[in-house]
Design an enzyme around this catalytic site. Sequence first.
Site, short mmCIF file in Angstrom:
data_model
loop_
_atom_site.label_atom_id
_atom_site.label_comp_id
_atom_site.label_asym_id
_atom_site.label_seq_id
_atom_site.Cartn_x
_atom_site.Cartn_y
_atom_site.Cartn_z
N HIS A 195 0.70 -1.09 0.07
CA HIS A 195 0.13 -0.17 -0.04
C HIS A 195 0.70 1.30 -0.02
O HIS A 195 0.39 2.14 -0.52
CB HIS A 195 -1.00 0.01 1.14
CG HIS A 195 -1.95 0.89 1.30
ND1 HIS A 195 -3.18 1.17 0.97
CD2 HIS A 195 -1.86 2.26 1.51
CE1 HIS A 195 -3.79 1.86 0.91
NE2 HIS A 195 -3.15 2.97 1.21
N HIS A 247 -10.55 3.01 -1.68
CA HIS A 247 -10.90 2.44 -0.32
C HIS A 247 -11.54 1.23 -0.47
O HIS A 247 -12.75 1.33 -0.10
CB HIS A 247 -11.28 3.64 0.42
CG HIS A 247 -10.70 3.86 1.74
ND1 HIS A 247 -11.25 4.06 3.13
CD2 HIS A 247 -9.43 3.87 2.22
CE1 HIS A 247 -10.51 4.01 3.86
NE2 HIS A 247 -9.16 4.26 3.45
N ASN A 248 -11.10 0.34 -1.14
CA ASN A 248 -11.81 -0.88 -1.64
C ASN A 248 -12.05 -1.83 -0.26
O ASN A 248 -13.12 -2.13 -0.01
CB ASN A 248 -11.26 -1.39 -2.71
CG ASN A 248 -10.80 -0.72 -3.76
OD1 ASN A 248 -11.25 0.31 -4.03
ND2 ASN A 248 -9.67 -1.02 -4.49
N ARG A 282 -7.85 15.25 2.71
CA ARG A 282 -6.73 15.32 3.52
C ARG A 282 -5.35 15.38 2.62
O ARG A 282 -4.30 16.07 3.01
CB ARG A 282 -6.45 14.56 4.62
CG ARG A 282 -7.38 14.59 5.77
CD ARG A 282 -6.76 14.17 7.05
NE ARG A 282 -6.49 12.70 6.85
CZ ARG A 282 -7.68 11.51 7.16
NH1 ARG A 282 -8.84 12.12 7.13
NH2 ARG A 282 -7.32 10.47 6.86
#
Lengths: 283, 991
Positions: free
Chosen positions: B239, B310-311, B331
């Site tokens: 990630h 955002h799976n 953000r």
Amino acid sequence: MMQPNVAVLFGFGINCDHETKAVFELVGAKADRVHVNRFIQGSAALEHYDILAVPGGFSFGDHLGSGRLLGNRMRFAMRDALQAFVDAGKPIIGICNGFQVLVKTGLLPGPSESASPDFVQRGSLSLNDSGRYEDRWVTLEFDPDSPCIWTKGMTRMDCPVRHGEGKYIMPSEQALDQLAHNHQLTVRYADPTTNPGEGLTDEPLPYPLSPNGSMRNIAGICDSTGLIFGLMPHPEAVYARWLHPHHTRHEAPTEANDDDLSGWEGEGLQIFRNAVEYVRSNR
Amino acid sequence: MRDVRGDVVRRQLAADHGLEVPQVRSITGFLLNGETSSEAIQTRVDDLFADPIIEHGAVNTLLLTTNAFASKPDAVITIGFKPGVTDNPGKAATDGFLTLFPEDTEANIATYLTYVFYGLPATVDVSWLAETLHNNLIERAILADAAMCQRQEWPELHYPAPPEQVFIAPQSVNLEIEDAALIDLSTTGLLALNLEEMQTIQHHYRDAEIRQARKSVGISPNAPTDVELECLAQTWSEHCKHKIFASKIHHVDRETGEDSVIDSLFKTHIMKPTHDMQQEVDWLLSVFHDNSGVIAWDDQWSVCMKAETHNSPSALDPYGGAMTGIVGVNRDILGTGLGARPIANTDVFCFGPPDWEGDLPDNLFHPSRVLRGVHAGVRVGGNESGIPTVNGAIVFDDRYIGKPLVYCGTVGIMPRNLPDGRPSHVKTPVAGDIVYMVGGRVGYDGIHGATFSSLELTEESPSSAVQIGDPITQKKMVDMILEARDLGLITCITDNGAGGLSSSIGEMAEYTNGCEIDLAKVPLKQAGLSPWEILVSESQERMTVAVKAEDQPAFDALAKLHEVEATPVATFTSSGMFHVYHGETTVAYLPIEFLHDGVPQLQLESEWTPPTLAAFSPPSQVDHGQLLHAMLSRPNIASKETWVRQYDHEVIAQTAIKPFVGIERDGPGDAGVIAPIHGESHGLVISCGIAPRYSDIDAGAMAAAAIDEAVRNAVCVGLDVDKMAGLDNFCWPDPIESVKTPDGRFKLAQLVRANRELERVCRAYRLPCVSGKDSMKNDYGSGPDKISIPPTLLFSLFGDHPDVRKSATSDFKHAGDKIYLVGSSSQELGASEVAVMLTESGESQGIGGQVPLLLQPEKNLTTYRALSSTIHQGWVKTAHDCSEGGLAVALAEMCIGGRVGAEIDIDGTGSGDVWGRLWGESLGRIIVAISQENEEAFLAAMKGHPTTVLGEVTADQNLIITDGPDALVAADVEGLVTAWKGTLDLTGGVA
């Protein structure tokens, strides 16, 4: 020319503060975004301003009812300053969440006779009948006899609504009759197929002409003096014609008038100009 | 008075389950944990908890036992949050309570909702009903069935005291173990590190110099602490480090015989082309290294954009997962340069079919529920943040049942220079600067998000990886930080997202080459968090901000004014070390270089063999008019109005082209256009392209199609093609060959091909990618039940628009306007929507065949430039892109937008047969309409570009399409409207 000072409230989830400041400046005022706490802490003074605007947004996330928590902060921590502001005859506008705040604080519709604010809640704004937050354009029609100083000379306009809790409710027909009698039902949702000037009706319009199921199709009301005005739709979002969803259906500017934006003023700007001119003429 | 909350549940049961319940009522409950007496609260109920005009309120009494609920219900269900889950209404209620009772400083309020059912059919299982209304990962539900209601046994929830957290002092972790044990340690600890990575860490602690240095600061010399191991796992996660895009790939192409090595797809195909373009233009201010890519927009302002996915969280908790997705990417904008203001959102979702009737794997929600939840999360996150959603898409495919894709993008704006003269896109930290954590507190929620999303979804996926965003806390923080920026108080800023403080401070510490963090100073949601948890927790609404020591008082005062928590937790150093304390004790001591550059490069195998698919075989006899209605009601094509209308798309008063266009404001907008500076008509275009189906034939073609679609959409509204930038967001199934992924080589080859096409097309379009992201483990389960998503590239675009008054929209405007096709149609029906539809219905053998190709993108660009200029001249007011469903669907949408008819002849529009020209999805095509007075000027401007007359807009309400003498379609526009708008209206109406 005299430049009225406008306090545009922000903080805690208010989110239309930038454009609300901008539209007042476009009509010649000087506008400041002022955090609610600056008034409460005393680093800013409401009395130094000529106009107060409570913009739209989601103060405190609309939890416990839209406008409730910000309304309480103002009702308890800014009570004296607000009272003095109103007593001094200074205009206040609440748009969308700002309208909800003014209703929950009791500034709208306020006491029936011209009197100092008593901060008693007399109406409410509840969840849209559809149960949904929606952004859609509606047709508004204004009561030409309203004492509202903000809407002088206005008849009809297209305007976006963007809310989930915009259904205006009063506990009794008599209470509504009283407001109607005083022409405090300043602006209402209208059927665009009617002729301008003939769109005001007490009969509930179907969704989505009335986007929320408001009693008597009420979109906005004023207090008995006409100085305090609140409405669910967003006139600041119609400050320019290019914000109207139909603008590409009309002619684009030609080379000859390319640099001139004046012909592109949107219908909503007049509301803010009315207040600025009111302040100028009453000084 | 109407109970709308109850009505919403009633309508949803009808829409989703065909269950009609005559009446549902609702009760909002508040559970107070505080010192104030109920007598004192009693007098203030109407000031806070209940609206005196529309609601009943009671203290210490269940409303169910009062006159407000005089008649007996058939079922009662009460739903509250599980302990420790973010309760936003509870937080707001606590704040409001303290306004009234400021002396009760420790008071806390939790909320619940009770639904009361009347006339519920006796056959309905109340437990099932409760299941449909809550997510037991984050919520608890208790209920009363009909018998209990008779006995007046009402469900009653109590204050959810958070579970006790046990502080565990940092332990050292012995890595001098067998390889199998290293792997086991990584798996059981959710570290998501492979053997080589574990061995690299093991070796680090064998170095004599390292051991000596560690000894001198009093930390276990020969072994990592748990804090260090967790920190490395987060920082080295797929990630955060994008290890697959950085890998060395041995690529074999069985079709061409190619056998080659690619050293980093990212550097080769994404970074290099952009850096080359950066040499040629002066407006690419900041690419790749910051939280978003920044371009100069005019002399005073720059704009930036970022998109994320955002799976995994959205699969487990669609609402919370999606909400944290949108507020998280906001953000990223706030953390760009010295802070940018988010001004527009985009949302692109990929879901399983909303009407899915097949089996669902364990632990997965029905696609319609995922849609509802994701939509609600993004709606609340975006709307409450005051950021308009100006563009997006919703795509459906069976395989997204395994993992929904939730792409959230945000555009930001910032002044080119701050009042103090510093360029705002450049961070300026120096050693000695104080590092604050600003915004929310750190809790147990969100531990292991980064590593979790680097693993496939299983039934045991942890609930702590799911959080619920708090947009209002974040909005306060945004307000405060932008004021701090303009006062010149910020030297460095970044977002706390994946990996929490370990990533945010760790990344910022690269600027000065070191930092010292004290975890004991970090404010916690509840006491007892262990040091490693504090360091890696991904609790939301937090920014990490560096200020100069002398600016601390001003920064603190601003935080107090905005009621934002801001706590100094670290200091930048130049020691070369990531030095973490808990109080006096050193709990982590890692060289910055090792932390950021120590991860070994993956070596991967890729092998391309073209898939073989049964060819699309259109039926010989067909009613194209009927087909058009069927196509318009396909979820991929149907109107998304019900959903999109619930996003605020015009807050900030800048949206000049909205998601809906046309006379009834319900036609499809091709791209969003905003004029962000009030009083000025200079604009910015925001668009996207996505074509996952084409991956079934070739992921390279998929990528090219996505990019072309994004550009085409933007051209339709008047993009200046000479100033545009893109974002590449790849979502892939795991492409690393393993026991779980036997077809890893093929999936990696798909990635290689997509990247090569990305480079080719972007170079041809002079379209630099300025930011991007990848999510590489979008699979569910393993073995024969494994579900892998189709490889999906979302390409987002933002670019200049010289004057929003000179824009075009897709709706036909006036009868008599001439209609032209720009571009031409080839026989490209492979993986097209019509092929999929007819294959699903059994009328075609398959979806195979020629997938749309972008053979000469350089030519497309010149055509787009010419067309844009006709829009900027004000000649063209109508333009619409042809994509899914080809020409037929695009024309129908244009008629719907204008509520007018059209007479069309598709003869001469390209080389394809009637299927290819009517339904084919060839790229590079845009339909335009021009008033007759501007026709000549338009044709002169388009000279040399493929431009074919199609027909004319008509006053009657019929879309007539012919192919020379052959009649194909004769359809009434209102019928088209009905077909197009019905499918995805899952609201259950407004009654």
